[in-house]
Design a protein around this motif. Structure first.
Motif, mmCIF file in Angstrom:
data_model
loop_
_atom_site.group_PDB
_atom_site.id
_atom_site.type_symbol
_atom_site.label_atom_id
_atom_site.label_comp_id
_atom_site.label_asym_id
_atom_site.label_seq_id
_atom_site.Cartn_x
_atom_site.Cartn_y
_atom_site.Cartn_z
ATOM 1 N N LEU A 61 79.008 4.825 -62.496
ATOM 2 C CA LEU A 61 79.454 4.963 -63.856
ATOM 3 C C LEU A 61 79.007 4.199 -64.733
ATOM 4 O O LEU A 61 78.862 4.631 -65.946
ATOM 5 N N ASP A 62 79.598 2.971 -64.772
ATOM 6 C CA ASP A 62 79.844 1.646 -65.230
ATOM 7 C C ASP A 62 78.120 1.163 -66.013
ATOM 8 O O ASP A 62 78.138 1.304 -67.198
ATOM 9 N N ARG A 63 77.478 1.474 -65.236
ATOM 10 C CA ARG A 63 75.987 1.169 -65.633
ATOM 11 C C ARG A 63 75.473 2.248 -65.560
ATOM 12 O O ARG A 63 74.470 2.508 -66.853
ATOM 13 N N LEU A 64 75.948 4.065 -66.057
ATOM 14 C CA LEU A 64 75.438 5.320 -66.490
ATOM 15 C C LEU A 64 75.631 4.847 -67.913
ATOM 16 O O LEU A 64 74.986 4.692 -69.286
ATOM 17 N N GLU A 65 77.220 4.478 -68.149
ATOM 18 C CA GLU A 65 78.025 3.990 -69.616
ATOM 19 C C GLU A 65 76.560 3.468 -69.892
ATOM 20 O O GLU A 65 76.507 3.650 -71.092
ATOM 21 N N ALA A 66 76.678 2.431 -69.883
ATOM 22 C CA ALA A 66 76.038 1.000 -70.038
ATOM 23 C C ALA A 66 74.279 1.599 -70.396
ATOM 24 O O ALA A 66 74.579 0.885 -72.410
ATOM 25 N N SER A 67 73.762 1.666 -70.335
ATOM 26 C CA SER A 67 72.949 2.771 -70.722
ATOM 27 C C SER A 67 72.906 3.561 -71.329
ATOM 28 O O SER A 67 71.038 4.058 -72.162
ATOM 29 N N GLY A 68 74.053 4.214 -71.436
ATOM 30 C CA GLY A 68 73.735 5.357 -72.520
ATOM 31 C C GLY A 68 73.824 6.966 -72.522
ATOM 32 O O GLY A 68 73.830 7.753 -73.202
ATOM 33 N N HIS A 69 73.360 6.899 -70.894
ATOM 34 C CA HIS A 69 73.314 8.625 -70.004
ATOM 35 C C HIS A 69 74.385 9.415 -69.858
ATOM 36 O O HIS A 69 74.025 10.302 -69.820
ATOM 37 N N VAL A 70 75.975 8.233 -69.694
ATOM 38 C CA VAL A 70 76.772 9.219 -69.661
ATOM 39 C C VAL A 70 78.205 8.256 -70.773
ATOM 40 O O VAL A 70 78.168 7.400 -70.873
ATOM 41 N N GLU A 71 78.467 9.640 -70.755
ATOM 42 C CA GLU A 71 80.063 8.947 -71.318
ATOM 43 C C GLU A 71 80.934 9.292 -71.087
ATOM 44 O O GLU A 71 81.299 10.865 -69.924
ATOM 45 N N ARG A 72 82.087 9.078 -71.035
ATOM 46 C CA ARG A 72 83.823 9.702 -70.464
ATOM 47 C C ARG A 72 84.656 9.403 -71.458
ATOM 48 O O ARG A 72 84.472 8.809 -72.140
ATOM 49 N N VAL A 73 84.973 11.117 -71.335
ATOM 50 C CA VAL A 73 85.830 11.355 -72.250
ATOM 51 C C VAL A 73 86.889 11.938 -71.763
ATOM 52 O O VAL A 73 86.561 12.584 -70.597
ATOM 53 N N ARG A 74 88.004 12.051 -73.076
ATOM 54 C CA ARG A 74 89.239 12.394 -72.202
ATOM 55 C C ARG A 74 89.062 14.383 -72.898
ATOM 56 O O ARG A 74 87.987 14.720 -73.334
ATOM 57 N N SER A 75 89.454 14.766 -71.772
ATOM 58 C CA SER A 75 89.435 16.196 -71.026
ATOM 59 C C SER A 75 90.505 17.373 -72.487
ATOM 60 O O SER A 75 91.538 16.293 -72.871
ATOM 61 N N PRO A 76 89.422 17.869 -73.114
ATOM 62 C CA PRO A 76 90.649 18.726 -74.539
ATOM 63 C C PRO A 76 91.799 19.309 -74.083
ATOM 64 O O PRO A 76 92.371 20.023 -74.709
ATOM 65 N N HIS A 77 92.063 20.132 -72.666
ATOM 66 C CA HIS A 77 92.893 20.315 -71.653
ATOM 67 C C HIS A 77 93.819 19.837 -71.151
ATOM 68 O O HIS A 77 95.035 19.902 -71.317
ATOM 69 N N ASP A 78 93.462 18.591 -70.737
ATOM 70 C CA ASP A 78 94.695 17.902 -70.338
ATOM 71 C C ASP A 78 93.659 16.278 -70.733
ATOM 72 O O ASP A 78 93.596 15.499 -70.013
ATOM 73 N N ARG A 79 94.516 15.666 -71.769
ATOM 74 C CA ARG A 79 94.403 14.200 -72.277
ATOM 75 C C ARG A 79 94.719 13.052 -71.208
ATOM 76 O O ARG A 79 94.061 11.993 -71.512
ATOM 77 N N ARG A 80 95.112 13.484 -70.079
ATOM 78 C CA ARG A 80 95.209 13.015 -69.061
ATOM 79 C C ARG A 80 93.753 12.476 -67.462
ATOM 80 O O ARG A 80 93.811 10.979 -67.569
ATOM 81 N N LYS A 81 92.877 13.675 -67.860
ATOM 82 C CA LYS A 81 91.743 13.657 -67.316
ATOM 83 C C LYS A 81 90.961 12.769 -67.647
ATOM 84 O O LYS A 81 90.448 12.930 -69.613
ATOM 85 N N VAL A 82 89.793 12.405 -67.177
ATOM 86 C CA VAL A 82 88.524 11.953 -68.133
ATOM 87 C C VAL A 82 87.420 12.843 -67.306
ATOM 88 O O VAL A 82 87.676 13.517 -66.240
ATOM 89 N N GLU A 83 86.600 13.077 -68.278
ATOM 90 C CA GLU A 83 85.726 13.945 -68.347
ATOM 91 C C GLU A 83 84.129 13.399 -68.587
ATOM 92 O O GLU A 83 84.103 12.891 -69.124
ATOM 93 N N LEU A 84 83.271 14.020 -67.444
ATOM 94 C CA LEU A 84 81.745 13.261 -67.855
ATOM 95 C C LEU A 84 80.721 14.097 -67.891
ATOM 96 O O LEU A 84 80.792 14.750 -67.873
ATOM 97 N N ARG A 85 80.144 13.186 -69.545
ATOM 98 C CA ARG A 85 79.163 13.987 -70.177
ATOM 99 C C ARG A 85 77.606 13.052 -69.818
ATOM 100 O O ARG A 85 78.265 12.205 -70.107
#
Length: 156
Positions: A72-96
């Motif tokens: 995920l670090d590699r994918l995020e650094a290359s702009g292919h993935v974002e880690r975002v907070r869930s709109p339903h539960d801010r404690r959870k991270v969703e991958l987009r």
């Protein structure tokens, strides 16, 4: 008549060719094979409407938490993935997958989609249903055998 061994060979050849195609994308983007697999799993989750979390990704790829973090670090650094907070539960991270990355993938993969579409023009709806059932059954069989091989041996 096509026998089972011929089907196995054709399926294996398709797998090799599609792997080669995906690896070309990976090489152009500086991505590891595991990165490509992760991206595919995240995108499939998007199409199914199920949010993908890092822990679900780890389970899907059979990776440790630390290996998943590295991917995920590699994918995020290359702009292919974002880690975002869930709109339903801010404690959870969703991958987009951001729109920019989706567009990059489209530019590379659309020609293959178009070639498949042309190649499949001679198949009617009934043929496509059979092919879809064949592919789904083949995927299920592969998953089952893989799971059986991954299970620890029973001591009797």
């Amino acid at each position: 008549m096509v026998d089972n061994s011929a089907l196995v060979r054709l399926l294996r050849q398709l797998t090799v060719e599609t792997d080669r195609f995906a690896e070309m994308f990976g090489e152009k983007q500086g991505m590891h094979r595991t990165d490509l697999n992760a991206l595919a799993v995240i995108m499939d989750a998007r199409w199914s409407g199920e949010p993908m979390s890092p822990s679900r990704l780890a389970a899907a790829l059979h990776l440790s938490a630390s290996a998943t973090t590295s991917v995920l670090d590699r994918l995020e650094a290359s702009g292919h993935v974002e880690r975002v907070r869930s709109p339903h539960d801010r404690r959870k991270v969703e991958l987009r997958v951001p729109d920019k990355a989706l567009e990059l993938g489209r530019r590379f993969f659309v020609p293959l989609d178009e070639a498949f579409t042309r190649a499949w023009e001679g198949f009617d709806d009934a043929d496509r249903e059979v092919v879809a059932r064949f592919l789904a059954a083949s995927i299920d069989a592969t998953v089952a055998v893989r799971a059986g091989l991954a299970s620890p041996p029973r001591h009797e």
